[in-house]
Scaffold this active site. Structure first.
Site: not given
Ligand SMILES: NC(=O)c1ccc[n+]([C@@H]2O[C@H](COP(=O)([O-])OP(=O)(O)OC[C@H]3O[C@@H](n4cnc5c(N)ncnc54)[C@H](O)[C@@H]3O)[C@@H](O)[C@H]2O)c1
Ligand SMILES: [Zn+2]
Length: 660
Positions: A111, A113, A115, A216, A304, A397, A400, A413, A419
């Site tokens: 599936e 993932k 975000d 899901y 990922k 600008c 020119c 400009c 120009c």
């Molecule tokens: N940038 C930052 O400061 C920061 C901080 C914390 C976490 N993160 C990001 O979050 C990630 C870890 O976060 P996490 O534990 O919340 O999530 P995760 O990456 O471990 O994934 C789990 C989540 O994926 C989601 N999901 C989406 N599609 C799905 C599907 N088809 N089936 C099952 N689950 C699905 C669900 O909401 C589930 O809770 C890190 O790897 C990082 O990339 C970033």
């Molecule tokens: Zn110009």
């Protein structure tokens, strides 16, 4: 000891990032940077064979906010283990089989993932009674009113037993773009836009973000047992939960990997943010055997993809002058890898955009690369930054030195007479394929003509002589003659091409064609009134005003007259385009047709008002597929199955004939 210090440092830093990400919905670093630190911590914990008590590797997500009522999930919610390479997937598959003490290929489902923000929705007697965030996996925040603003989440379902369903609340990218166009402070990314909206105490604010969701998983259900994930998904569909079109059942890891390879390119065309794919064991009995670690199920893993969003330093902003004199800011970045490409430049739309996004030179910015367009700066990172230097608004600008003028959000400009970049790009545009199609007319050549021959105006092109060209660098006899021939040939041109070539602001190729078809002569277009122009189907107020202003400019009229005096003869090519089901649609033809050859079908489609294109994308409206259609047909099917927003329809020749 050194390792332990580093571990302590990482734990502290990652917990700080977690707080900003999970609690404040306003991350300090990109996922890519975060994942690097997290992976380092996991490695050190393994090497040291110890885990600090407050390590983020022991925990799911962040603690729920006190301002919301809390909700204890009936069954806990988890994080996901992750892999970044095919090798890691194969290792994981091996581990699963070893745990099961079996060595037969396992059935996996694949599936997207999504975000966004995890949501867990509870129904009783067919009614939606609760909705919660994941929180720390055991207790989340109750966000029922907020989730109710998501139109795709059903308020009632047919199934009457108690049930808890998990999904992801998200903001479609097209919705985010539209939202950002209108607000004072744009949102930096779709994930945080969705999370921030759902965890907003005021559901009215949530509603303005127009969120969507994909479900899901059934976390808990009273009175029903599923045997497989696919069965569970069917149940969700039947009960009208929003479920992604894309879900793939694979037999064994080899098939999973093949599927991943075929999906990789398409993922950035989706209208929602994904950070990869999730691979899950299909058989629910096997899942039970495998169980969970402290943090994630052993029966699923996230694959990922390379991040489409990163952060990097903004080193400078330079202003470039375009054909219309508009000054466009271009960001000079610390080179950064984004989706496998090293990027060092990005667009910032205009002065107002810089203000809204609050970017400063010397500080870090969020960068997003979508489709294959130039990466865009989404905003500044809200972190104190010592070297911060305000971007200066240009007063002169850069090309020119003329004093610039402001029109709305843009800076111009006004020196359209001398120009250089304005003139060079006007000449290049004039000669371009969709305009006058003068072959051999590169930017470099145009620059040469400007510098060495003093070509300051398009009409001057028609005065160029052989002796002039042959004296230029990189010009031999053949090249000079070819260019002169092409210029001469352009005198006999189509009206629509000429209109487009003039470079009227806001008039693209299609509008130019519409104008030519409607008015049929240059004189007609010149005389057109605002009222008449806005009656054309794709011409709005702004475009109409641009056209009227353009043909009321004395200098422009003088230049057009000069062109006509040189012998230019723009002609409207008869054959009215009939209004049809294909008018304005993008059509791709593939395979062999019975009644038409390639040229005939192209002419027919164009007569019907279609834009005929060579390659299939989500923007295609129709794929006309004849016998032995190959890869284009496959591509179209793939797009239609992927869940992207598209109008794409596949037509057989017979269906096509019925439509015309
Ligand atoms: N940038 C930052 O400061 C920061 C901080 C914390 C976490 N993160 C990001 O979050 C990630 C870890 O976060 P996490 O534990 O919340 O999530 P995760 O990456 O471990 O994934 C789990 C989540 O994926 C989601 N999901 C989406 N599609 C799905 C599907 N088809 N089936 C099952 N689950 C699905 C669900 O909401 C589930 O809770 C890190 O790897 C990082 O990339 C970033
Ligand atoms: Zn110009």
């Amino acid at each position: 000891m050194k390792k332990l210090d580093r571990m302590q440092h990482l734990v502290k830093q990652i917990n700080e990032y977690n707080y900003h990400y999970y609690v404040l919905d306003d991350p300090l670093v990109s996922d890519k940077e975060y994942d690097q630190l997290y992976d380092e911590l996991v490695r050190l914990e393994e090497e040291n064979n110890s885990i600090l008590p407050d390590s983020p590797t022991l925990r799911v997500g962040g603690e729920p906010l006190k301002s919301f009522t809390s909700h204890r999930h009936i069954t806990p919610l988890w994080s996901l283990d992750k892999a970044k390479t095919e090798e890691e997937l194969i290792t994981w598959d091996g581990r699963v089989k070893k745990l099961l003490e079996e060595d037969v290929p396992l059935e996996y489902v694949l599936e997207y993932k999504f975000d966004g923000l995890t949501i867990n929705v509870t129904y009783e007697e067919g009614q939606l009674i609760q909705a919660a965030t994941r929180g720390n996996g055991v207790v989340g925040e109750s966000i029922l009113q907020q989730v109710k603003t998501i139109k795709s989440i059903p308020l009632s379902i047919d199934y009457l037993g108690k049930i808890e369903v998990q999904g992801e609340g998200l903001m479609r990218l097209s919705v985010l773009d539209k939202y950002n166009e209108t607000v004072a402070e744009p949102l930096k990314n779709a994930r945080n836009a969705a999370a921030g909206a759902l965890r907003n105490l005021n559901p009215k604010t949530t509603a303005t973000r127009k969120l969507d969701a994909f479900c899901y998983n059934v976390g808990y259900i009273d009175g029903l047992d599923f045997t497989t994930h696919m069965e569970m998904i069917d149940f969700l569909r039947e009960n009208r939960f929003p479920v992604s079109h894309y879900i793939k059942l694979c037999s064994g890891m080899t098939e999973v990997i093949e599927e991943i390879r075929s999906l990789k390119d398409g993922i950035k065309d989706l209208d929602f943010l994904t950070d990869g794919l999730v691979i899950k064991v299909n058989d629910l009995n096997i899942r039970e055997k495998l169980g969970y670690t402290q943090k994630f199920p052993r029966w699923a893993i996230a694959f990922k993809f390379e991040a489409q969003e990163v952060t990097t330093g903004l080193m400078d902003v330079i202003w470039q002058v375009g054909r219309t004199g508009k000054l466009t800011p271009s960001a000079v970045l610390e080179p950064v890898d984004i989706g496998g490409v090293t990027v060092s430049r990005a667009t910032l739309n205009n002065w107002e955009d810089i203000q809204r996004k609050r970017v400063k030179i010397g500080c870090k910015v969020w960068l997003r690369r979508s489709n294959d367009v130039i990466p865009e700066i989404m905003g500044a990172i809200d972190e104190a930054c010592e070297e911060a230097q305000e971007v200066e608004k240009p007063e002169l600008c850069p090309a020119c030195g003329s004093e610039v003028i402001e029109k709305g959000a843009h800076i111009f400009c006004p020196n359209s007479l001398s120009c250089k970049p304005q003139l060079v790009s006007a000449i290049v545009h004039y000669g371009s394929r969709d305009a006058m199609d003068i072959e051999g007319f590169s930017e470099k050549t145009a620059g040469q003509l400007y510098e060495a021959l003093g070509i300051k105006d398009i009409a001057d092109l028609y005065d160029i002589k052989y002796e002039d060209l042959i004296s230029l660098e990189r010009f031999g006899d053949k090249k000079a003659r070819n260019l002169l021939d092409a210029i001469e040939k352009s005198k006999d041109c189509r009206l629509d091409a000429f209109i487009y070539a003039l470079g009227i602001p806001n008039v693209g190729r299609k509008t130019a064609t519409d104008l030519a078809n409607y008015f049929k002569s240059l004189e007609g277009i010149k005389q057109a009134s605002y009222e008449e122009l806005v009656t054309l189907s794709d011409v709005g107020g702004i475009v109409a005003s641009s056209i009227v202003d353009f043909f009321h400019d004395e200098k422009i009229l003088g230049n057009i007259q000069r062109l006509l005096d040189k012998g230019l003869h723009p002609q409207h090519e008869g054959g009215d385009i009939a209004e049809s089901l294909f008018t304005g649609k993008t059509v791709v033809v593939t395979g062999t047709l019975e009644a038409y050859n390639r040229k005939e079908i192209k002419e027919l489609l164009e007569k019907l008002g279609a834009n005929v294109s060579g390659s299939v994308s989500k923007k295609t409206d129709y794929l006309l597929a004849g016998e032995e259609a190959g890869s284009k047909l496959d591509k179209a099917k793939e797009i239609m199955a992927s869940g992207v927003e598209t109008n794409l329809t596949i037509l057989t020749e017979e269906e096509f004939r019925k439509m015309i």
